[in-house]
Scaffold this active site. Structure first.
Site, short mmCIF file in Angstrom:
data_model
loop_
_atom_site.label_atom_id
_atom_site.label_comp_id
_atom_site.label_asym_id
_atom_site.label_seq_id
_atom_site.Cartn_x
_atom_site.Cartn_y
_atom_site.Cartn_z
CB THR A 70 -0.92 -0.10 1.21
OG1 THR A 70 -1.82 -1.25 1.14
CG2 THR A 70 -1.68 1.27 1.37
CG ASN A 148 -6.60 -8.44 -5.08
OD1 ASN A 148 -6.62 -7.71 -6.04
ND2 ASN A 148 -7.35 -8.13 -4.23
CB SER A 196 3.76 -6.44 -0.45
OG SER A 196 3.30 -6.71 0.94
CG HIS A 198 2.08 -9.53 3.44
ND1 HIS A 198 0.66 -9.97 3.53
CD2 HIS A 198 1.96 -8.27 3.09
CE1 HIS A 198 -0.29 -9.22 2.99
NE2 HIS A 198 0.62 -8.12 2.78
CB THR A 234 15.07 4.26 11.18
OG1 THR A 234 15.57 5.63 11.65
CG2 THR A 234 16.08 3.11 11.63
CB CYS A 322 -8.07 -5.32 1.50
SG CYS A 322 -6.63 -5.80 1.33
N1 PLP Z 1 -2.00 -4.67 -4.19
C1 PLP Z 1 -2.74 -6.03 -4.05
C2 PLP Z 1 -2.80 -6.52 -5.71
C3 PLP Z 1 -2.78 -6.71 -3.17
O1 PLP Z 1 -3.12 -7.87 -3.23
C4 PLP Z 1 -2.40 -6.36 -1.94
C5 PLP Z 1 -2.55 -6.95 -0.62
O2 PLP Z 1 -3.51 -6.88 0.09
C6 PLP Z 1 -1.87 -4.87 -1.97
C7 PLP Z 1 -1.72 -4.16 -2.95
C8 PLP Z 1 -1.36 -4.11 -0.74
O3 PLP Z 1 -0.38 -4.60 -0.14
P1 PLP Z 1 0.04 -4.53 1.45
O4 PLP Z 1 -0.89 -5.47 2.13
O5 PLP Z 1 1.39 -5.00 1.66
O6 PLP Z 1 -0.25 -3.08 1.82
#
Ligand code: PLP
Length: 381
Positions: A70, A148, A196, A198, A234, A322
């Site tokens: 994000t 996603n 990202s 995770h 940092t 989300c």
């Molecule tokens: N973009 C996509 C396609 C995602 O699936 C996600 C994950 O939730 C994000 C952005 C956001 O990433 P983060 O969870 O690291 O903020």
């Protein structure tokens, strides 16, 4: 627990955790400090930068560490707009992640014009329509590499090349693509790319933004001049070390794991078809991540199925993690022409290299059981 919600997040690989642990303990230096502990932290961080660059086919100095997908997306979009104050138009798609979607809605409130490209039934945009949207007043195009919710892949090479030809800044959200399909930014001429940790067995709250060499990008946050002035604050050294390790492991695993994970997903889909003859699968199957399936079981309420599966020890998802609190049906499925009713009957299962073949029949049996406990909507009333 059978965990089939890997597009929401993935378990941390034990080797990633092992690499991180010293930096949560005795290796406590600040990478900006000139002394030995500081230099050790910087060396670990620079190794991680090389590892992430290798994952993308990029140069190490093109990698900026951030606090996750994000933040990378916000930095890219806000930065591109701030660098070109005369241009007020953004081109994006109608199936972006909420990080892009909600930022674009906010930018509209701030007076920017946002063009949201429609997608077809398979979830892909029309390239002619995209080309026509690339006018001189466009500051930025921003679109998702792999969706996603459905796993559908955009034609990123063509889309980035078209923007590059028109000298329009191109940002790609590769958060779901990274670690699941090969990425080579030598071929995909995007100017910025977000990822990202995770999503590929790294830690949460850390990510990277690729910024192509030569592109001036104002930072989102003001503060110290870390990350060559491109991201203040940092650095999250343990997280960054974990991101680097996760990137290296994902790249090494990809050749064997991509087909293996695709087989798990395909076997699961075949099992769904056998058990639910009216199941409707969403998205262009020829252009899709190997790990994701999204389908409707008409007549069933997906939220209830998800709860039933959860009780039976299977984790999956309705839409994206989300947006799972939303009452509205998925904006992604709706943009693909799926009706509200069908969207509300749709589940996403997403696999990873940590899933085994044994889990497929067990998850199918759980789905069958969860469905049998629910009366399909409209029946019996
Ligand atoms: N973009 C996509 C396609 C995602 O699936 C996600 C994950 O939730 C994000 C952005 C956001 O990433 P983060 O969870 O690291 O903020």
């Amino acid at each position: 627990m059978i965990y089939l919600d890997n597009n929401a997040t993935t378990p941390v690989d034990p080797r990633v955790l092992e690499a991180m642990l010293p930096f949560l303990g005795e290796q406590a230096g600040n990478p900006s400090s000139p002394h030995a502990p500081g230099r050790a932290a910087r060396a670990a961080m620079e190794r991680a930068r090389e590892q992430v660059a290798a994952m993308l086919g990029a140069r190490a100095d093109e990698i900026v560490f951030t606090g996750g997908g994000t933040e990378s997306i916000n930095t890219a979009i806000r930065g591109a707009l701030a660098a070109q104050p005369g241009k007020r138009r953004i081109v994006t798609s109608s199936i972006e992640h909420s990080a892009t979607m909600n930022l674009c809605a906010q930018l509209e409130r701030e007076g920017f014009q946002v063009v949201r490209l429609p997608v077809d039934r398979g979830g892909r945009p029309d390239l002619e329509e995209y080309r026509n949207a690339l006018g001189d007043d466009v500051a930025l195009v921003t679109f998702i590499w792999a969706n996603n919710e459905t796993g559908v892949l955009f034609p990123v090479e063509e889309m980035a090349a078209l923007a590059d030809e028109r000298r329009i800044v191109c940002h790609i959200d590769a958060v779901q693509a990274a670690g699941k399909v090969p990425i080579d930014l030598g071929h995909v001429h995007a100017h910025m790319v977000s990822l990202s940790a995770h999503k590929f067995h790294g830690p949460k709250g850390v990510g990277a933004l690729f910024v192509r060499s030569g592109l001036g990008l104002p930072p989102l946050l003001r503060g110290g001049g870390q990350e060559s002035g491109r991201r203040a604050g940092t650095e999250n050294v343990p997280g960054i070390v974990g991101l680097g390790e996760a990137a290296e492991l994902a790249v090494a695993a990809l050749p064997a794991e991509m087909p293996r994970v695709a087989t798990l997903r395909d076997d699961f889909e075949a099992g769904v078809r056998e058990r639910f003859s009216d199941a409707r699968f969403h998205g262009d199957t020829a252009h899709r991540l190997p790990n994701t399936t999204n389908f409707a079981l008409p007549g069933f309420d997906a939220q209830s199925l998800l709860a039933g599966l959860d009780r039976l020890g299977v984790a999956c998802s309705v839409g994206s993690a989300c947006t799972s609190g939303e009452v509205d049906a998925s904006h992604v499925l709706r943009a693909m022409g799926v009706g509200d009713e069908e969207a509300r009957s749709s589940l996403r299962f997403s696999f990873s290299r940590m899933n085994s073949a044994r889990e497929v029949p067990a998850a199918l049996a759980a789905l069958e059981q969860a469905a049998s406990r629910l009366a399909p909507r409209g029946l019996g009333d």
